[in-house]
Scaffold this active site. Structure first.
Site, PDB file in Angstrom:
ATOM      1  N   ASP A  14      84.669  64.580 -58.900  1.00  0.00           N
ATOM      2  CA  ASP A  14      84.206  65.247 -60.107  1.00  0.00           C
ATOM      3  C   ASP A  14      84.154  64.227 -61.231  1.00  0.00           C
ATOM      4  O   ASP A  14      85.010  63.344 -61.317  1.00  0.00           O
ATOM      5  CB  ASP A  14      85.132  66.389 -60.509  1.00  0.00           C
ATOM      6  CG  ASP A  14      84.500  67.262 -61.584  1.00  0.00           C
ATOM      7  OD1 ASP A  14      83.694  68.144 -61.213  1.00  0.00           O
ATOM      8  OD2 ASP A  14      84.783  67.059 -62.777  1.00  0.00           O
ATOM      9  N   SER A  15      83.136  64.321 -62.067  1.00  0.00           N
ATOM     10  CA  SER A  15      82.963  63.370 -63.161  1.00  0.00           C
ATOM     11  C   SER A  15      83.022  64.074 -64.512  1.00  0.00           C
ATOM     12  O   SER A  15      82.483  65.165 -64.684  1.00  0.00           O
ATOM     13  CB  SER A  15      81.613  62.645 -63.031  1.00  0.00           C
ATOM     14  OG  SER A  15      81.556  61.889 -61.842  1.00  0.00           O
TER      15      SER A  15
END
Length: 218
Positions: A77-78
């Site tokens: 996840d960013s």
């Protein structure tokens, strides 16, 4: 070729493209994690921790599925950080436009969380201590961060970029590997982290599961 299976718990086409171009065999199995609910329940304090928490939630949700038995599961996840504030996916054009104006001529940090779960049976589970292919039981994570420096953007450039729809569904409202790359002047750190998956970070996580990344080359 290898009997090892890596499952990417992400719907991101950029992540699967990156793995493919790196020669890493993998399958995709998307999690149904409610990101807002996860962050609300844990009361996450900063973008760095948010990225790791959501990566873990996605990996563990997919690892709980029967289809992942015997596989390694990677969740990612960013989250983009500007002035200490987290920027996820904007979804709405006006939100993306406002963010891009704030980012213009400045730099922020893109944090990409990675979480690896080894779903292979351990030697103890298999009652076979001599089994070299046994799982490690590892569940480990790490964050790869990179500073992204943006060019000074005109309102016309921002409007044109938002009109493409690209920034609406990516963390921070920009990409580096597609149209948005024209607006990035420099990256300090792992550029793969800005795409959304650091291959060097994956290599380190795999080592915790007693797997070499070369074992996954197709």
């Amino acid at each position: 070729m290898t009997d090892l299976r890596l499952i990417l718990a992400s719907a991101s086409p950029a992540r699967t493209k990156l793995l493919t171009e790196a020669g890493i065999a993998h399958q995709v199995l998307v999690s149904e994690v409610d990101e807002d609910a996860v962050t609300a329940s844990y009361g996450v304090t900063d973008p760095h921790d948010t990225a790791l928490l959501l990566a873990r939630a996605k990996a563990e949700a997919v690892a709980a599925l029967p289809a992942t038995d015997g596989a390694l599961v990677l969740g990612c996840d960013s989250v983009f950080e500007l002035d200490g504030e987290p920027y996820g996916k904007p979804h709405e054009p006006e939100i993306a436009r406002e963010r891009l104006r704030k980012m213009s001529g400045r730099h922020g940090v893109l944090h990409t969380g990675h979480w690896l779960v080894d779903c292979r049976a351990t030697a103890f589970d298999a009652e076979d201590p001599e089994n070299d292919d046994a799982g490690s039981g590892a569940t480990v994570g790490a964050v790869a961060s990179a500073a992204v420096h943006f060019a000074q953007l005109s309102d016309a450039e921002i409007d044109a970029y938002v009109a493409t729809g690209e920034p609406l569904h990516v963390a921070g409202s920009f990409t580096i590997d597609s149209l948005g790359g024209a607006f990035i002047e420099r990256v300090d750190g792992d550029p793969h982290a800005v795409v959304g998956l650091s291959v060097s970070t994956l290599r380190r996580l795999l080592a915790n599961a007693n797997v070499q990344i070369t074992d996954l080359w197709n």
